[in-house]
Design a protein around this motif. Structure first.
Motif, short mmCIF file in Angstrom:
data_model
loop_
_atom_site.label_atom_id
_atom_site.label_comp_id
_atom_site.label_asym_id
_atom_site.label_seq_id
_atom_site.Cartn_x
_atom_site.Cartn_y
_atom_site.Cartn_z
N ILE A 145 1.15 -1.41 0.54
CA ILE A 145 0.37 -0.45 0.80
C ILE A 145 0.55 1.26 0.22
O ILE A 145 0.77 1.92 -1.00
CB ILE A 145 -1.10 -0.12 1.52
CG1 ILE A 145 -1.76 -0.77 1.20
CG2 ILE A 145 -1.46 1.83 1.41
CD1 ILE A 145 -2.74 -1.44 3.02
N GLY A 146 2.08 1.73 1.04
CA GLY A 146 2.92 2.44 1.10
C GLY A 146 3.52 2.51 -0.82
O GLY A 146 3.59 3.68 -0.85
N MET A 147 4.21 1.32 -0.83
CA MET A 147 4.71 1.22 -1.79
C MET A 147 4.19 1.87 -2.60
O MET A 147 5.01 2.53 -4.27
CB MET A 147 5.41 0.20 -2.81
CG MET A 147 7.23 0.31 -1.32
SD MET A 147 8.20 1.85 -1.82
CE MET A 147 9.11 1.18 -0.48
N THR A 148 3.11 1.01 -3.06
CA THR A 148 1.62 1.80 -4.09
C THR A 148 1.29 2.92 -3.89
O THR A 148 1.64 3.90 -5.42
CB THR A 148 0.93 1.27 -4.38
OG1 THR A 148 0.84 -0.12 -4.61
CG2 THR A 148 -0.09 1.95 -5.80
N ALA A 325 -3.58 4.81 -14.24
CA ALA A 325 -2.85 4.59 -12.19
C ALA A 325 -3.89 5.22 -11.46
O ALA A 325 -3.65 4.07 -10.42
CB ALA A 325 -1.71 6.07 -12.41
N PHE A 326 -4.59 5.74 -11.65
CA PHE A 326 -5.70 6.14 -10.44
C PHE A 326 -6.58 5.24 -10.71
O PHE A 326 -7.12 3.97 -9.39
CB PHE A 326 -6.58 7.68 -10.84
CG PHE A 326 -5.87 8.56 -10.13
CD1 PHE A 326 -5.36 8.84 -9.36
CD2 PHE A 326 -5.12 9.65 -11.40
CE1 PHE A 326 -4.96 10.09 -8.94
CE2 PHE A 326 -4.41 10.24 -11.27
CZ PHE A 326 -3.97 11.57 -9.37
N LEU A 327 -7.06 4.25 -12.13
CA LEU A 327 -8.68 3.08 -11.52
C LEU A 327 -7.24 1.86 -11.42
O LEU A 327 -8.22 1.21 -10.67
CB LEU A 327 -8.19 2.60 -13.52
CG LEU A 327 -9.42 4.04 -14.21
CD1 LEU A 327 -9.61 3.26 -15.45
CD2 LEU A 327 -10.89 3.93 -13.13
N MET A 328 -6.23 1.80 -11.23
CA MET A 328 -5.81 1.09 -11.33
C MET A 328 -5.06 1.01 -9.23
O MET A 328 -4.28 0.01 -8.79
CB MET A 328 -4.01 0.68 -11.98
CG MET A 328 -4.62 -0.07 -13.01
SD MET A 328 -2.57 -0.02 -14.27
CE MET A 328 -1.73 -1.70 -13.96
N MET A 329 -4.80 2.29 -8.81
CA MET A 329 -4.63 2.22 -7.65
C MET A 329 -5.43 1.09 -6.19
O MET A 329 -4.28 0.64 -5.93
CB MET A 329 -5.30 3.72 -7.06
CG MET A 329 -3.60 3.82 -5.48
SD MET A 329 -3.82 5.35 -5.31
CE MET A 329 -2.62 5.41 -3.67
N PRO A 330 -6.60 0.88 -6.22
CA PRO A 330 -7.31 0.18 -5.78
C PRO A 330 -6.64 -1.33 -5.50
O PRO A 330 -6.55 -2.09 -4.48
CB PRO A 330 -8.59 0.40 -5.48
CG PRO A 330 -8.81 1.64 -6.25
CD PRO A 330 -7.17 1.71 -6.90
N MET A 331 -6.50 -1.64 -6.64
CA MET A 331 -6.44 -2.63 -6.95
C MET A 331 -4.86 -3.47 -6.62
O MET A 331 -4.62 -4.20 -6.60
CB MET A 331 -7.07 -3.82 -8.23
CG MET A 331 -6.53 -3.22 -8.92
SD MET A 331 -6.54 -3.45 -11.37
CE MET A 331 -8.62 -2.84 -11.17
#
Length: 526
Positions: A145-148, A325-331
């Protein structure tokens, strides 16, 4: 050297609120530093006019920032040990504000360059330290999570810069490209005070410092950056300045090499590269960094020279690559915990390659929407490549080595960008000259198409002006401009093809990556 890090038994399985505040502070500092690399690009013509600088002199506004940033990044780990993480980052944030104000209030080129060098020194320190905070404050289970979050910010900073800089310049003033750092830094300082515990400086580290390596690093990397940034404009080794700076850079590299054997703790720990997993990450990020920054340069150049876009319009086109980037961030955190890093990186590299190949079919009529699909695919590729590489670089070393590893990683990415821009600048210049000459050779006096185009253009100008001599002159000028335009389109297509091939060559290196075990107990190795 151990390839993996042992987690202290006392380290909690879940991060505290203070840990997440510290992570937010590190990420915000990295955003500010990466944003300031490109935010001035849109405002450069206005800045040059205000301070009375020529186009060539104005390039030092960007070069000054880059040369100081690449020096401080590998020094950040040592400076953190000397001053303590909290004091070092607070000092960097305060100085960053002061240098930003200096830039915004500058009326001379000298003051602007000094301010930009100061910005690079203080802002650049926040990039590896942000990565170190995440590695040291979060347990392995929450590291994805932090690295993402950190990786997303580092990717979006250079994309947001031109749009934000262009909007501020057009609607307020170019000075606000620098003044905007004031409220951001105030927020950063508040987060640092809340999230990081007080620490004590280790002044003994000054006595035991690797001064030979520090001198070599400062002289070598700063000189190399100037050579790469200014070489093409100065005609490379036809310039005495480039020759002397190249020699100084070589001397600096020799000092760094010597310090690896003479210093008790080298300031740049190249011994980390003995770890094949870490070394493969560095090589991949060097090439991907070169391609990433090259694309950020190429697309606005194409849109500006061929489609007639201004910097802000080009910036909006570039922002399309930020949508995945925003679309993939949760997954992404879940993917990073379950999917093999080799699969993710190879998939990301292939996305990058496909996006480059989509852009080799450009024409003189291509505009912003013609880059839509390539930008979306490239954005997905960036996330799938950079996110695992960020974590693989940290997972390949121990916690104690995290600061040095982050410095080398971020230095490699930025150095790759400088190398990539230097190479494509030379390729564009030489290939464009070649294509212009080739097209001109085909347009001889016996060329029916060429003569028809000249006659049609001349007739059009004669109808407007009634002066046949002037009409023929303008027709020749139009033809020369069209030749230049077509040559440039061919050249850009060739460069995108070369970038795609370079990325393909990285795929074998991705097979050396190792996926860390995020579900391991806190006391277990990973």
């Amino acid at each position: 050297m151990a390839e993996t890090a042992a987690m202290p038994a006392s380290h909690p399985e879940r991060a505290s609120a203070a840990d997440w505040i510290a992570v937010a502070a590190g990420s915000l500092g990295a955003l500010m530093a990466t944003l300031d690399i490109s935010i001035t690009n849109s405002a450069l013509p206005q800045i040059q006019g205000e301070i009375g600088a020529t186009g060539t002199e104005g390039t030092w506004i960007s070069t000054g920032y880059l040369m100081s940033e690449i020096v401080i990044i590998p020094l950040a780990a040592w400076l953190t040990r000397v001053f303590g993480l909290r004091k070092f980052l607070l000092g960097a944030a305060v100085l960053f504000i002061l240098f930003s104000m200096m830039c915004g209030l500058s009326h001379t080129l000298t003051a602007m360059i000094i301010g930009r060098i100061g910005q690079g020194l203080t802002g650049g320190a926040m990039i590896p330290t942000g990565q170190t905070i995440i590695r040291s404050r979060l347990p392995m289970s929450q590291l994805p999570i932090g690295m993402t979050l950190f990786g997303l910010i580092v990717l979006l900073g250079p994309l947001l810069g031109p749009v934000l800089g262009g909007w501020l310049t057009e609607n307020i003033s170019w000075s606000w490209c620098f003044f905007i750092n004031l409220p951001v830094c105030i927020g950063l300082i508040a987060l640092l005070l809340l999230g990081l515990p007080p620490d004590h400086p280790q002044w003994d580290a000054l006595k035991q410092a690797d001064w030979l390596g520090i001198a070599g690093l400062s002289a070598g990397l700063s000189s190399l950056t100037v050579v790469l940034e200014e070489g093409q404009r100065e005609r490379w080794f036809e310039s005495n300045m480039i020759v002397w700076l190249s020699l100084l850079s070589l001397a600096g590299m020799v000092l760094i090499a010597i310090s690896q054997f003479t210093a008790k703790r080298p300031v740049m720990r190249l011994s980390l590269l003995r770890n094949p997993r870490y070394a493969s990450v560095i090589l991949i990020v060097l090439v991907v960094g070169a391609v990433f920054y090259s694309v950020i340069y190429l697309i606005p150049q194409f849109l500006g020279l061929i489609a007639g876009y201004n910097a802000e319009q080009s910036g909006w086109v570039m922002l399309v690559s930020g949508v995945p980037a925003f679309l993939m961030m949760p997954m992404l955190p879940r993917l990073l915990g379950k999917v093999d890093f080799r699969i993710m990186v190879i998939t990301g590299l292939m996305c990058f390659v496909v996006s480059c190949m989509l852009d080799i079919h450009l024409t003189a009529q291509s505009v912003g929407h013609d880059f839509f699909w390539s930008q979306l695919i490239r954005g997905a590729g960036q996330m799938l490549v950079f996110m695992p590489l960020n974590q693989a670089s940290m997972a390949a070393v121990t916690r104690e080595e995290a600061g040095d590893a982050a410095g080398v990683y971020n230095m490699a990415r930025n150095l790759g960008g400088s190398i990539g821009l230097a190479v494509i600048g030379t390729v564009i210049d030489r290939r464009n000259t070649f294509h212009v000459a080739t097209i001109r050779e085909s347009l001889t006096a016996n060329s029916v198409l060429g003569q028809d185009r000249l006659a049609a253009n001349a007739a059009g100008w004669f109808a407007r002006t009634g002066d046949m001599a002037y009409a023929k002159m303008r027709a020749l000028g139009q033809l020369a401009a069209q030749i230049q335009q077509q040559a440039m389109v061919i050249t850009f297509s060739e460069v995108f093809y070369v970038l795609g091939i370079a990325l393909l060559c990285c795929i074998p290196l991705a097979l050396l990556l190792k996926t860390p075990s995020y579900g391991a107990p806190a006391a277990a190795g990973h």
